[in-house]
Design an enzyme around this catalytic site. Structure first.
Site, PDB file in Angstrom:
ATOM      1  N   HIS A 128       0.822  -1.253  -0.201  1.00 48.54           N
ATOM      2  CA  HIS A 128       0.066  -0.114   0.167  1.00 48.54           C
ATOM      3  C   HIS A 128       0.907   1.213   0.022  1.00 48.54           C
ATOM      4  O   HIS A 128       0.624   2.131  -0.583  1.00 48.54           O
ATOM      5  CB  HIS A 128      -0.833  -0.087   1.075  1.00 48.54           C
ATOM      6  CG  HIS A 128      -2.179  -0.848   0.862  1.00 48.54           C
ATOM      7  ND1 HIS A 128      -3.102  -0.586   0.305  1.00 48.54           N
ATOM      8  CD2 HIS A 128      -2.590  -2.100   1.662  1.00 48.54           C
ATOM      9  CE1 HIS A 128      -4.085  -1.278   0.411  1.00 48.54           C
ATOM     10  NE2 HIS A 128      -3.798  -2.450   1.214  1.00 48.54           N
ATOM     11  N   GLU A 155      -6.357 -12.191   2.677  1.00 50.41           N
ATOM     12  CA  GLU A 155      -7.184 -11.012   2.629  1.00 50.41           C
ATOM     13  C   GLU A 155      -7.920 -11.282   1.196  1.00 50.41           C
ATOM     14  O   GLU A 155      -7.223 -10.693   0.093  1.00 50.41           O
ATOM     15  CB  GLU A 155      -6.675  -9.674   2.813  1.00 50.41           C
ATOM     16  CG  GLU A 155      -5.872  -9.791   4.421  1.00 50.41           C
ATOM     17  CD  GLU A 155      -4.922  -8.324   4.227  1.00 50.41           C
ATOM     18  OE1 GLU A 155      -4.760  -7.812   5.465  1.00 50.41           O
ATOM     19  OE2 GLU A 155      -4.927  -7.605   3.209  1.00 50.41           O
ATOM     20  N   ASP A 210      -7.366  -2.337  -1.993  1.00 46.59           N
ATOM     21  CA  ASP A 210      -8.303  -2.989  -1.370  1.00 46.59           C
ATOM     22  C   ASP A 210      -9.725  -2.805  -2.019  1.00 46.59           C
ATOM     23  O   ASP A 210     -10.016  -1.424  -1.920  1.00 46.59           O
ATOM     24  CB  ASP A 210      -8.618  -2.673   0.203  1.00 46.59           C
ATOM     25  CG  ASP A 210      -7.130  -3.115   0.894  1.00 46.59           C
ATOM     26  OD1 ASP A 210      -6.384  -3.794   0.577  1.00 46.59           O
ATOM     27  OD2 ASP A 210      -7.050  -2.627   2.048  1.00 46.59           O
ATOM     28  N   HIS A 258      -7.351  -7.803  -0.890  1.00 46.55           N
ATOM     29  CA  HIS A 258      -6.353  -7.206  -1.028  1.00 46.55           C
ATOM     30  C   HIS A 258      -5.469  -7.695  -2.509  1.00 46.55           C
ATOM     31  O   HIS A 258      -5.199  -8.936  -2.530  1.00 46.55           O
ATOM     32  CB  HIS A 258      -5.264  -7.466   0.014  1.00 46.55           C
ATOM     33  CG  HIS A 258      -4.017  -6.772  -0.023  1.00 46.55           C
ATOM     34  ND1 HIS A 258      -3.674  -5.561   0.565  1.00 46.55           N
ATOM     35  CD2 HIS A 258      -3.056  -7.347  -0.956  1.00 46.55           C
ATOM     36  CE1 HIS A 258      -2.463  -5.403   0.333  1.00 46.55           C
ATOM     37  NE2 HIS A 258      -1.818  -6.332  -0.450  1.00 46.55           N
TER      38      HIS A 258
END
EC number: 3.4.13.22
Length: 221
Positions: A125, A193, A132, A196
């Site tokens: 990120h 995740e 996301d 992600h």
């Protein structure tokens, strides 16, 4: 995905940090411009950092959206995250895990924390390389993909893992649709995740068998 990634490789794995970085200097762009992507504001910050991505990642998201079945759209939630914020998120989760598991040694806490928050030095990120996101219907309503976005492994009893079995058939199908489009556009998923996805960072390079990562940590301005 290469054979070396057939098992879940966490962000804390030394193989991720060992991937060489060759920063290409590609700019961060505001994904809200043009209105092609639906952008959720739940994580909006004062500088709108959340709405930025590397140009190449943004282009791949637009391509992925074109690959979705009719009536579905990508719902962008968070892209770029300043390194200082990434560090805060990671340290807060480390403290939460220490409180839950006081018997764990430091290296176990660090690895467990990386299931949910990337260690700051390699965080996709903070390179503008990760996004996301989830799916929405044609009217912009967020769809159910089995857990809320950003649900931790503790909160979701592991249902946040992309391949988790303890979710409904419809949610599993939607995860498959999302994953197929993003994979075809060149992004890779972090398997703990489902929301992600990234391109160009060290984790992407390791997962894709690339010799180096073109995107490293950077400042928004």
């Amino acid at each position: 995905m290469s054979d070396s990634m057939s098992q879940v490789v966490l962000m804390s794995d030394p193989r991720v940090a060992a991937v060489p970085l060759q920063e290409c200097g590609e700019p961060l762009v505001d994904v809200r411009r043009g209105g092609a992507l639906m952008v959720d504001v739940r994580l909006q910050d004062a500088e709108s950092a959340f709405a930025h991505l590397r140009k190449g990642v943004h282009e791949r998201l637009l391509h992925a959206q074109e690959l979705l079945p009719g009536g579905l759209r990508l719902l962008f939630v968070e892209g770029y995250r300043p390194l200082s914020l990434q560090r805060t998120y990671f340290e807060e989760y480390v403290e939460e895990l220490r409180a839950l598991h006081p018997e764990w040694p430091a290296e176990q806490v660090h690895a467990a924390a990386s299931r949910y928050v990337s260690p700051p030095g390699i965080a996709p990120h903070s390179a503008g390389a990760a996004v996301d996101l989830t799916l929405a219907d044609a009217e912009g309503r967020e769809l159910d993909l089995g857990t809320r976005m950003n649900a931790s492994p503790e909160e979701s009893a592991g249902a946040c893992y992309t391949e988790a079995g303890a979710i409904g058939a419809e949610a599993r199908e939607r995860r498959g649709i999302l994953g197929s489009a993003l994979t075809a556009a060149g992004l890779v998923n972090y398997p703990t995740e489902w929301w992600h996805w990234s391109f160009g960072d060290r984790y992407w390079a390791l997962a894709s068998g690339e010799p180096f990562a073109p995107y490293g940590p950077r400042e928004l301005r």
